[in-house]
Design a protein around this motif. Structure first.
Motif, PDB file in Angstrom:
ATOM      1  N   UNK A  92       0.903  -1.194   0.186  1.00  0.00           N
ATOM      2  CA  UNK A  92      -0.044  -0.071  -0.033  1.00  0.00           C
ATOM      3  C   UNK A  92       0.881   1.240   0.107  1.00  0.00           C
ATOM      4  N   UNK A  93       1.844   1.296   0.657  1.00  0.00           N
ATOM      5  CA  UNK A  93       2.852   2.272   0.878  1.00  0.00           C
ATOM      6  C   UNK A  93       3.390   2.638  -0.832  1.00  0.00           C
ATOM      7  N   UNK A  94       3.770   1.537  -1.433  1.00  0.00           N
ATOM      8  CA  UNK A  94       4.383   1.662  -2.783  1.00  0.00           C
ATOM      9  C   UNK A  94       3.386   2.119  -3.671  1.00  0.00           C
ATOM     10  N   UNK A  95       1.984   1.804  -3.547  1.00  0.00           N
ATOM     11  CA  UNK A  95       1.113   2.220  -4.346  1.00  0.00           C
ATOM     12  C   UNK A  95       0.796   3.765  -4.226  1.00  0.00           C
ATOM     13  N   UNK A  96       0.683   4.113  -2.922  1.00  0.00           N
ATOM     14  CA  UNK A  96       0.614   5.762  -2.621  1.00  0.00           C
ATOM     15  C   UNK A  96       1.581   6.461  -3.086  1.00  0.00           C
ATOM     16  N   UNK A  97       3.040   5.961  -3.156  1.00  0.00           N
ATOM     17  CA  UNK A  97       4.082   6.554  -3.498  1.00  0.00           C
ATOM     18  C   UNK A  97       4.027   6.767  -5.170  1.00  0.00           C
ATOM     19  N   UNK A  98       3.584   5.627  -5.671  1.00  0.00           N
ATOM     20  CA  UNK A  98       3.313   5.689  -7.132  1.00  0.00           C
ATOM     21  C   UNK A  98       2.289   6.680  -7.554  1.00  0.00           C
ATOM     22  N   UNK A  99       1.067   6.727  -6.773  1.00  0.00           N
ATOM     23  CA  UNK A  99       0.259   7.618  -7.039  1.00  0.00           C
ATOM     24  C   UNK A  99       0.644   9.178  -6.827  1.00  0.00           C
ATOM     25  N   UNK A 100       1.383   9.276  -5.879  1.00  0.00           N
ATOM     26  CA  UNK A 100       2.021  10.683  -5.583  1.00  0.00           C
ATOM     27  C   UNK A 100       2.849  11.135  -6.738  1.00  0.00           C
ATOM     28  N   UNK A 101       3.796   9.910  -7.053  1.00  0.00           N
ATOM     29  CA  UNK A 101       4.685  10.630  -8.428  1.00  0.00           C
ATOM     30  C   UNK A 101       3.800  10.781  -9.672  1.00  0.00           C
ATOM     31  N   UNK A 102       2.748  10.216  -9.745  1.00  0.00           N
ATOM     32  CA  UNK A 102       1.950  10.222 -10.793  1.00  0.00           C
ATOM     33  C   UNK A 102       1.092  11.823 -11.051  1.00  0.00           C
ATOM     34  N   UNK A 103       0.821  12.130  -9.848  1.00  0.00           N
ATOM     35  CA  UNK A 103       0.244  13.608  -9.778  1.00  0.00           C
ATOM     36  C   UNK A 103       1.137  14.654  -9.460  1.00  0.00           C
ATOM     37  N   UNK A 104       2.427  14.211  -9.432  1.00  0.00           N
ATOM     38  CA  UNK A 104       3.505  15.373  -9.035  1.00  0.00           C
ATOM     39  C   UNK A 104       3.352  16.194 -10.180  1.00  0.00           C
ATOM     40  N   UNK A 105       3.486  16.229 -11.484  1.00  0.00           N
ATOM     41  CA  UNK A 105       3.531  16.985 -12.510  1.00  0.00           C
ATOM     42  C   UNK A 105       2.229  18.360 -12.181  1.00  0.00           C
ATOM     43  N   UNK A 106       1.030  17.546 -11.817  1.00  0.00           N
ATOM     44  CA  UNK A 106      -0.036  18.618 -11.651  1.00  0.00           C
ATOM     45  C   UNK A 106      -0.042  19.445 -10.401  1.00  0.00           C
TER      46      UNK A 106
END
Length: 109
Positions: A92-106
């Protein structure tokens, strides 16, 4: 053995009167270790190394100590629950980090 007068001393028969020879108590070291590691990993929130060690000692106890099967099984269950919980939290932490990086440009718009 004889004394000074030449009389022979009576000798006691080993294990006389129907008593059996003393036997060693069965060892339960591995199963107790597995159970203790399982309880400690839950109480102290040890999430990786202790549950793995507890699982290994529990499986070894099942094979080497059949008289303490219950403690070994409980040790395996407790360690498996703690290890599975740690794996779920890590995923779950890895998924959260992945989602966070995905929305970082926005984040800078």
């Amino acid at each position: 053995m004889t004394d000074a007068a030449g009389h022979q001393a009576p000798q006691a028969a080993p294990y006389a009167y129907g008593y059996a020879a003393p036997t060693a108590a069965p060892t339960r070291t591995l199963s107790i270790t597995s159970l203790a590691l399982g309880l400690a990993s839950i109480v102290f929130s040890w999430t990786f190394f202790a549950p793995i060690a507890g699982l290994v000692t529990g499986v070894m106890a099942l094979r080497r100590e059949p008289e303490s099967k219950t403690m070994a099984v409980w040790g395996i269950v407790l360690n498996a629950v703690m290890l599975a919980g740690a794996v779920i939290v890590a995923l779950l932490a890895l998924i959260g980090v992945g989602i966070g990086f995905a929305f970082l440009p926005f984040a800078f718009l």
